[in-house]
Design a protein around this motif. Structure first.
Motif, mmCIF file in Angstrom:
data_model
loop_
_atom_site.group_PDB
_atom_site.id
_atom_site.type_symbol
_atom_site.label_atom_id
_atom_site.label_comp_id
_atom_site.label_asym_id
_atom_site.label_seq_id
_atom_site.Cartn_x
_atom_site.Cartn_y
_atom_site.Cartn_z
ATOM 1 N N LEU A 1 9.014 3.476 73.238
ATOM 2 C CA LEU A 1 7.959 3.338 74.236
ATOM 3 C C LEU A 1 6.571 3.430 73.613
ATOM 4 C CD1 LEU A 1 9.457 5.397 77.199
ATOM 5 C CD2 LEU A 1 9.315 2.919 76.963
ATOM 6 N N TRP A 2 6.389 4.355 72.675
ATOM 7 C CA TRP A 2 5.076 4.475 72.013
ATOM 8 C C TRP A 2 4.758 3.232 71.188
ATOM 9 C CZ3 TRP A 2 1.059 7.021 73.252
ATOM 10 C CH2 TRP A 2 1.158 8.239 73.915
ATOM 11 N N SER A 3 5.768 2.684 70.536
ATOM 12 C CA SER A 3 5.497 1.474 69.747
ATOM 13 C C SER A 3 5.138 0.305 70.657
ATOM 14 C CB SER A 3 6.689 1.128 68.857
ATOM 15 O OG SER A 3 7.812 0.771 69.629
ATOM 16 N N GLU A 4 5.779 0.199 71.820
ATOM 17 C CA GLU A 4 5.405 -0.833 72.792
ATOM 18 C C GLU A 4 3.987 -0.618 73.303
ATOM 19 O OE1 GLU A 4 6.933 -3.595 74.155
ATOM 20 O OE2 GLU A 4 8.465 -3.396 72.606
ATOM 21 N N PHE B 1 -1.484 -2.351 73.489
ATOM 22 C CA PHE B 1 -2.889 -1.966 73.454
ATOM 23 C C PHE B 1 -3.643 -2.743 72.381
ATOM 24 C CE2 PHE B 1 -6.305 0.567 71.600
ATOM 25 C CZ PHE B 1 -7.103 0.773 72.719
ATOM 26 N N ALA B 2 -3.072 -2.854 71.194
ATOM 27 C CA ALA B 2 -3.732 -3.570 70.106
ATOM 28 C C ALA B 2 -3.925 -5.042 70.454
ATOM 29 C CB ALA B 2 -2.925 -3.435 68.815
ATOM 30 N N MET B 3 -2.905 -5.648 71.097
ATOM 31 C CA MET B 3 -3.036 -7.051 71.479
ATOM 32 C C MET B 3 -4.148 -7.254 72.494
ATOM 33 S SD MET B 3 0.901 -8.426 71.665
ATOM 34 C CE MET B 3 0.517 -9.223 73.160
ATOM 35 N N VAL B 4 -4.189 -6.415 73.514
ATOM 36 C CA VAL B 4 -5.215 -6.559 74.542
ATOM 37 C C VAL B 4 -6.593 -6.251 73.964
ATOM 38 C CG1 VAL B 4 -6.041 -5.625 76.735
ATOM 39 C CG2 VAL B 4 -3.631 -6.142 76.438
ATOM 40 N N PHE B 5 -6.691 -5.207 73.158
ATOM 41 C CA PHE B 5 -7.969 -4.818 72.574
ATOM 42 C C PHE B 5 -8.521 -5.926 71.678
ATOM 43 C CE2 PHE B 5 -10.589 -2.661 69.374
ATOM 44 C CZ PHE B 5 -11.461 -1.971 70.198
ATOM 45 N N CYS B 6 -7.709 -6.428 70.768
ATOM 46 C CA CYS B 6 -8.193 -7.443 69.822
ATOM 47 C C CYS B 6 -8.401 -8.796 70.487
ATOM 48 C CB CYS B 6 -7.211 -7.581 68.662
ATOM 49 S SG CYS B 6 -7.138 -6.135 67.610
ATOM 50 N N LEU C 1 -2.633 -13.857 65.353
ATOM 51 C CA LEU C 1 -2.511 -12.911 64.243
ATOM 52 C C LEU C 1 -2.170 -11.497 64.728
ATOM 53 C CD1 LEU C 1 -5.412 -14.021 61.884
ATOM 54 C CD2 LEU C 1 -2.953 -14.295 61.530
ATOM 55 N N ILE C 2 -2.719 -11.086 65.864
ATOM 56 C CA ILE C 2 -2.410 -9.744 66.345
ATOM 57 C C ILE C 2 -0.973 -9.677 66.853
ATOM 58 C CG2 ILE C 2 -3.312 -9.973 68.695
ATOM 59 C CD1 ILE C 2 -3.581 -6.893 66.412
ATOM 60 N N LEU D 1 6.904 -6.769 73.363
ATOM 61 C CA LEU D 1 5.509 -6.919 73.753
ATOM 62 C C LEU D 1 5.094 -8.368 73.837
ATOM 63 C CD1 LEU D 1 3.784 -7.510 70.855
ATOM 64 C CD2 LEU D 1 4.498 -5.171 70.566
ATOM 65 N N ILE D 2 5.861 -9.271 73.271
ATOM 66 C CA ILE D 2 5.496 -10.686 73.336
ATOM 67 C C ILE D 2 5.841 -11.284 74.697
ATOM 68 C CG2 ILE D 2 5.649 -11.052 70.870
ATOM 69 C CD1 ILE D 2 8.378 -12.351 71.309
ATOM 70 N N GLN D 3 6.473 -10.539 75.582
ATOM 71 C CA GLN D 3 6.849 -11.040 76.904
ATOM 72 C C GLN D 3 5.790 -10.717 77.938
ATOM 73 O OE1 GLN D 3 10.641 -9.311 77.623
ATOM 74 N NE2 GLN D 3 11.658 -10.475 76.034
#
Length: 71
Positions: free
Chosen positions: A12-15, A20-25, A51-52, A68-70
Motif C-alpha cells: 500500500l505504501w509503495s502504491e 503521489f510521485a506521478m501526480v506531483f511530477c 518517464l515518471i 498505479l498505471i491503472q
C-alpha cells in the motif's frame, strides 16, 4: 521475491508513493508549462508523464505489482 511475500502495508505504501510521485511530477509539469508560457510544450509534459510512470514501475513494480498505471 514473489509478489505475495511482501506485507500488505508495504504494498500500500509503495502504491501511495508511486501515485503521489506521478501526480506531483505530471501535474507539476503542466503547471510549470502554463506559468512559463508554454516553453515545455505538450511533448515535454507527455515525456514527463511517461518517464515518471517508467520510474515508478521500476522502483515499486516488484513490490506492488505496478497497479498505479491503472489510474
Amino acid at each position: 521475491m514473489s509478489l505475495n511475500t511482501y506485507p500488505l502495508n508495504k504494498k500500500l505504501w509503495s502504491e501511495f508513493i508511486g501515485t503521489f510521485a506521478m501526480v506531483f511530477c505530471g501535474c507539476g509539469a503542466m503547471t510549470v508549462n502554463e506559468i512559463i508560457g508554454g516553453s515545455i510544450t505538450h511533448v515535454g509534459v507527455a515525456i514527463t508523464w511517461g518517464l515518471i510512470v517508467m520510474a515508478m514501475i521500476y522502483a515499486f513494480g516488484e513490490i506492488s505489482g505496478a497497479h498505479l498505471i491503472q489510474l
